[in-house]
Design a protein around this motif. Sequence first.
Motif, PDB file in Angstrom:
ATOM      1  N   GLU A 150      -4.604 -68.018 -11.805  1.00  0.00           N
ATOM      2  CA  GLU A 150      -5.619 -67.187 -11.156  1.00  0.00           C
ATOM      3  C   GLU A 150      -6.801 -66.904 -12.077  1.00  0.00           C
ATOM      4  O   GLU A 150      -7.909 -66.646 -11.612  1.00  0.00           O
ATOM      5  CB  GLU A 150      -5.003 -65.869 -10.668  1.00  0.00           C
ATOM      6  CG  GLU A 150      -4.008 -66.046  -9.550  1.00  0.00           C
ATOM      7  CD  GLU A 150      -4.593 -66.741  -8.329  1.00  0.00           C
ATOM      8  OE1 GLU A 150      -5.741 -66.427  -7.940  1.00  0.00           O
ATOM      9  OE2 GLU A 150      -3.927 -67.633  -7.781  1.00  0.00           O
ATOM     10  N   GLU A 151      -6.566 -66.943 -13.381  1.00  0.00           N
ATOM     11  CA  GLU A 151      -7.625 -66.665 -14.351  1.00  0.00           C
ATOM     12  C   GLU A 151      -8.594 -67.831 -14.508  1.00  0.00           C
ATOM     13  O   GLU A 151      -9.693 -67.649 -15.016  1.00  0.00           O
ATOM     14  CB  GLU A 151      -7.017 -66.336 -15.708  1.00  0.00           C
ATOM     15  CG  GLU A 151      -6.157 -65.087 -15.709  1.00  0.00           C
ATOM     16  CD  GLU A 151      -5.447 -64.899 -17.040  1.00  0.00           C
ATOM     17  OE1 GLU A 151      -5.846 -65.532 -18.039  1.00  0.00           O
ATOM     18  OE2 GLU A 151      -4.478 -64.129 -17.070  1.00  0.00           O
TER      19      GLU A 151
ATOM     20  N   ASP B  84     -12.171 -74.783 -10.382  1.00  0.00           N
ATOM     21  CA  ASP B  84     -11.260 -75.188  -9.308  1.00  0.00           C
ATOM     22  C   ASP B  84     -10.565 -76.512  -9.616  1.00  0.00           C
ATOM     23  O   ASP B  84      -9.400 -76.697  -9.288  1.00  0.00           O
ATOM     24  CB  ASP B  84     -12.015 -75.315  -7.979  1.00  0.00           C
ATOM     25  CG  ASP B  84     -12.489 -73.972  -7.462  1.00  0.00           C
ATOM     26  OD1 ASP B  84     -11.867 -72.952  -7.799  1.00  0.00           O
ATOM     27  OD2 ASP B  84     -13.487 -73.950  -6.709  1.00  0.00           O
TER      28      ASP B  84
ATOM     29  N   ARG C 160      -7.885 -75.875 -12.161  1.00  0.00           N
ATOM     30  CA  ARG C 160      -6.814 -75.095 -11.518  1.00  0.00           C
ATOM     31  C   ARG C 160      -5.944 -75.999 -10.653  1.00  0.00           C
ATOM     32  O   ARG C 160      -4.723 -75.921 -10.680  1.00  0.00           O
ATOM     33  CB  ARG C 160      -7.397 -73.970 -10.660  1.00  0.00           C
ATOM     34  CG  ARG C 160      -6.311 -73.074 -10.068  1.00  0.00           C
ATOM     35  CD  ARG C 160      -6.829 -71.961  -9.174  1.00  0.00           C
ATOM     36  NE  ARG C 160      -7.927 -71.218  -9.726  1.00  0.00           N
ATOM     37  CZ  ARG C 160      -9.155 -71.187  -9.191  1.00  0.00           C
ATOM     38  NH1 ARG C 160      -9.412 -71.847  -8.090  1.00  0.00           N
ATOM     39  NH2 ARG C 160     -10.108 -70.476  -9.747  1.00  0.00           N
TER      40      ARG C 160
ATOM     41  N   GLN D  39      -2.031 -76.755 -11.261  1.00  0.00           N
ATOM     42  CA  GLN D  39      -1.107 -76.415 -10.167  1.00  0.00           C
ATOM     43  C   GLN D  39      -0.239 -77.618  -9.812  1.00  0.00           C
ATOM     44  O   GLN D  39       0.959 -77.479  -9.579  1.00  0.00           O
ATOM     45  CB  GLN D  39      -1.886 -75.950  -8.932  1.00  0.00           C
ATOM     46  CG  GLN D  39      -1.004 -75.536  -7.769  1.00  0.00           C
ATOM     47  CD  GLN D  39      -0.181 -74.289  -8.085  1.00  0.00           C
ATOM     48  OE1 GLN D  39      -0.726 -73.251  -8.397  1.00  0.00           O
ATOM     49  NE2 GLN D  39       1.140 -74.410  -8.004  1.00  0.00           N
TER      50      GLN D  39
END
Length: 194
Positions: free
Chosen positions: A101-102, A106, A109, A113
């Motif tokens: 979340e930090e 994108d 991330r 993920q």
Amino acid sequence: MDFGTIIGIIGGLAAVGVSIVGAKGLIGLYFDWPSALTTIGGSIAAMIVGHGIPKFLGQGKWFRLVLRIPSWGEERIIARLVAFSEKARREGLLALEDDLEELEDDFLRKGIQLVVDGTDPEIIKNILYTELNQMQTRHEEGANFYGDWAGLAPAFGMIGTLTGLIAMLQNINDKSSLGNGMALALITSLYGAL
């Protein structure tokens, strides 16, 4: 903000302005509504035909990208990846999920993920390359938009020049209007070139 682009645009306009003043011309001699409408309005209409209204109206987003150079913060990203690597080695890959979340980026991330989810490395590579290719395609669309406009404006400038010459030639017997008619016809070419 990319000051080079801004300085280049202002410098180009200033150079034209200085040449107008240096030629002892008045600004009024260099502005003609029908010529501006033909060149600017005609090229805008052609861009709408070629690209559609949504893309034309969305071009402000692309123009903002032209005027600013993004700061990727490469050193911060590298430090973040090293920290992720150390945490994954100590606590396992699932521990990285707490820090997702930090992440502001994108793309990064999504990649992390996929790693946390246990996705096969080859699939991760394919997904991220696909995303990069899509981003490059979007950027090329923006560049092509302005490239198309740069090609259309001189064509509409020439159309305006031709219509001005036709109007001038209709009054060829009036020798006193030839100079003014020729100047008005050529101003449209100047607009198209600019």
